[in-house]
Design an enzyme around this catalytic site. Structure first.
Site, PDB file in Angstrom:
ATOM      1  N   GLU A  90       0.814  -1.208   0.000  1.00 10.34           N
ATOM      2  CA  GLU A  90       0.000   0.000   0.000  1.00 10.34           C
ATOM      3  C   GLU A  90       0.852   1.265   0.000  1.00 10.34           C
ATOM      4  O   GLU A  90       1.999   1.265   0.449  1.00 10.34           O
ATOM      5  CB  GLU A  90      -0.917   0.006   1.233  1.00 10.34           C
ATOM      6  CG  GLU A  90      -1.976  -1.083   1.198  1.00 10.34           C
ATOM      7  CD  GLU A  90      -2.893  -1.072   2.412  1.00 10.34           C
ATOM      8  OE1 GLU A  90      -4.024  -1.572   2.287  1.00 10.34           O
ATOM      9  OE2 GLU A  90      -2.494  -0.584   3.485  1.00 10.34           O
TER      10      GLU A  90
ATOM     11  N   CYS B  80       3.230   8.772   1.422  1.00 12.58           N
ATOM     12  CA  CYS B  80       3.816   7.777   2.316  1.00 12.58           C
ATOM     13  C   CYS B  80       4.123   6.526   1.502  1.00 12.58           C
ATOM     14  O   CYS B  80       3.214   5.858   0.996  1.00 12.58           O
ATOM     15  CB  CYS B  80       2.838   7.465   3.448  1.00 12.58           C
ATOM     16  SG  CYS B  80       3.473   6.355   4.714  1.00 12.58           S
TER      17      CYS B  80
ATOM     18  N   CYS C 234       6.376  -6.697   6.872  1.00 10.67           N
ATOM     19  CA  CYS C 234       7.382  -6.140   7.773  1.00 10.67           C
ATOM     20  C   CYS C 234       7.855  -7.229   8.712  1.00 10.67           C
ATOM     21  O   CYS C 234       7.113  -8.152   9.040  1.00 10.67           O
ATOM     22  CB  CYS C 234       6.783  -4.976   8.569  1.00 10.67           C
ATOM     23  SG  CYS C 234       8.002  -4.041   9.526  1.00 10.67           S
TER      24      CYS C 234
ATOM     25  N   CYS D  86       6.435  -4.564  15.607  1.00 10.28           N
ATOM     26  CA  CYS D  86       6.064  -3.563  16.608  1.00 10.28           C
ATOM     27  C   CYS D  86       4.623  -3.814  17.033  1.00 10.28           C
ATOM     28  O   CYS D  86       3.727  -3.896  16.183  1.00 10.28           O
ATOM     29  CB  CYS D  86       6.231  -2.157  16.040  1.00 10.28           C
ATOM     30  SG  CYS D  86       7.933  -1.756  15.584  1.00 10.28           S
TER      31      CYS D  86
ATOM     32  N   CYS E 104       1.541  -1.694  15.889  1.00 10.89           N
ATOM     33  CA  CYS E 104       1.433  -1.435  14.448  1.00 10.89           C
ATOM     34  C   CYS E 104       0.749  -2.588  13.725  1.00 10.89           C
ATOM     35  O   CYS E 104       1.169  -3.742  13.846  1.00 10.89           O
ATOM     36  CB  CYS E 104       2.835  -1.206  13.869  1.00 10.89           C
ATOM     37  SG  CYS E 104       2.861  -0.868  12.105  1.00 10.89           S
TER      38      CYS E 104
ATOM     39  N   CYS F 165      -1.408   6.306  10.512  1.00 10.84           N
ATOM     40  CA  CYS F 165      -0.128   5.766  10.951  1.00 10.84           C
ATOM     41  C   CYS F 165      -0.327   4.480  11.739  1.00 10.84           C
ATOM     42  O   CYS F 165      -1.113   4.423  12.684  1.00 10.84           O
ATOM     43  CB  CYS F 165       0.578   6.801  11.826  1.00 10.84           C
ATOM     44  SG  CYS F 165       2.198   6.297  12.388  1.00 10.84           S
TER      45      CYS F 165
END
Length: 442
Positions: A138, A151, A158, A162, A165, A414
């Protein structure tokens, strides 16, 4: 190194895998099959997007042009690809008509495939994109009063995990290539109709971007006479410094005055703290740095940003202090997500001020209200608690604005990025696209 690690490395190399550092230990992910930096296509043509001028000239020479002609054509094609944004060789009007079919037979001008495009009620746009080998990722565009920020993602998935997230709950599939990274910027320019139409447009837009100051807070570029896309943040899916070479080479194309011509002062790279690559980032890329800090104690940061178990807070802040060309005009931004009863106390705020002053860091702290997602283990701090935290940091002499959440209604805020391919099946996406096409044809 243990026998197990040696064995794993040997198997990974034999299987065509590449080591990607993980949250505590390295892991391996499949990478695209590259031949001299070029991803092979089934039709035998070569995609030129992501290639620098010199490499394009080499390919033209290898395809039969003499050295002088290859260099000239590469210069022309490079300009049309990266500065004018054309997607067909036929549009390259200063290249002979007889030459254009020759190019089209051997080369192609690619873009990531758009699977889905969403618009938020606040103007934010999010695109679900697909690579040539059918992996989804994305990108997000956020318009503001004085700027427009894209962004950009650096990986499919990933590896950092985290805990706050949503992207971190995805498995890491692979690094994005140079073409797939710079292709996001080009696709956004396509969607925003941002490409110069002629030489005068090119001169005017270049002058506009040169006039924008060093301070990222300075008003400037986002107005009717200028570009809508004024800033880039490498804050999408993935950890950019775990895909360093491709991110560096993509951003060089973005910053090239003969290419996309966006100033390095308008580009920010965000890292969770991959210290071995941070100095290289400053020296070889030279863009602004943002650090996902999110906590001021080892215990809390180990929990919510597991890479802290490899690279601790003190080591990270020293690397920030050593980052090339850091100054009051080019401050490091520290991202700090506000988690209720986890990292949001007055003591946390005072410790944040102490740490930044101890390392004499020219810093700005972005306080980010936690953006919820299904199954998230945390809650957002209350508005009152966030204001109190911000006031303490401000009183300590450090800027600490509270970021306004954007794009929450389309999961574009975010920490919310997670490809729709993981939220709904690819079959469902394909079915929805087929229905849209049928409706248009009907």
């Amino acid at each position: 190194m243990s026998e197990q690690h040696i064995s794993t490395a040997a198997v990974s190399t034999a299987a065509g895998l590449t080591p990607i550092p993980g949250n505590v230990d390295p892991m391996t992910v499949a990478r695209p099959s590259l031949v001299d930096g070029v991803t092979p296509r089934e039709d035998g043509r070569i995609d030129l997007i992501g290639l620098p001028k010199k490499r394009i000239a080499e390919l033209f020479e290898g395809a039969g042009l003499d050295v002088k002609a290859a260099k000239l054509r590469a210069k022309q094609v490079y300009h049309w690809l990266y500065h004018r944004g054309v997607t067909e060789f036929e549009a390259m009007t200063d290249i002979a008509k007889t030459m254009r079919p020759w190019l089209a037979e051997r080369f192609v001008i690619g873009r990531p495939e758009i699977v889905e495009a969403q618009h938020s009620s606040d103007g934010t746009r999010k695109w679900l994109l697909r690579t040539a080998d059918a992996h989804d990722f994305e990108m997000v565009f956020i318009p503001d009063a004085d700027r427009g920020t894209l962004c950009v993602s650096s990986q499919v998935g990933c590896t950092l995990n985290c805990r706050f997230c949503h992207t971190g709950t995805m498995r890491l599939v692979r690094n994005l290539t140079v073409g797939e990274i710079v292709g996001q910027v080009m696709l956004a320019r396509d969607s925003l109709s941002e490409w110069p139409k002629n030489a005068e447009d090119s001169r005017r837009l270049a002058a506009l971007m040169d006039d924008i100051g060093d301070d990222d807070d300075e008003e400037g570029g986002y107005h009717p006479s200028g570009r809508l896309l004024t800033n880039i943040v490498m804050m999408g899916m993935g950890e950019p410094l775990y895909n360093f070479d491709n991110v560096r080479d993509a951003l060089k194309l973005v910053m090239d005055g003969d290419g996309l011509a966006l100033s390095k002062r308008r580009i920010t790279l965000s890292t969770s703290g991959v210290i071995p690559q941070m100095e290289r980032c400053g020296e070889e890329i030279g863009v602004n740095l943002a650090v996902s800090l999110h906590a001021v104690t080892k215990e809390v940061r180990d929990e919510i940003v597991p890479v802290n178990k490899k690279y601790g807070i003190e080591e990270l802040l020293q690397a920030c202090a050593d980052y090339p060309r850091v100054s009051n005009a080019r401050r490091i931004t520290f991202e700090y997500v506000m988690l209720k009863d986890k990292n949001d106390s007055d003591d946390d705020a005072r410790e944040l001020v102490r740490l930044l002053k101890h390392y004499k860091l020219p810093a700005k702290v972005n306080l980010i209200p936690f953006n919820p997602w299904p199954g998230a283990p945390y809650e957002c701090s209350t508005p009152e608690r966030i204001r109190a935290f911000s006031d303490i940091v401000f009183q300590g002499g450090i800027s600490a604005p509270v970021r306004t959440p954007r794009g929450r209604d389309i999961d574009a805020a975010c920490g919310q990025l997670k490809t729709a391919a993981e939220k709904k099946s690819r079959a469902e996406i394909d079915r929805l696209l087929a229905e849209k096409e049928a409706a248009l044809l009907g």
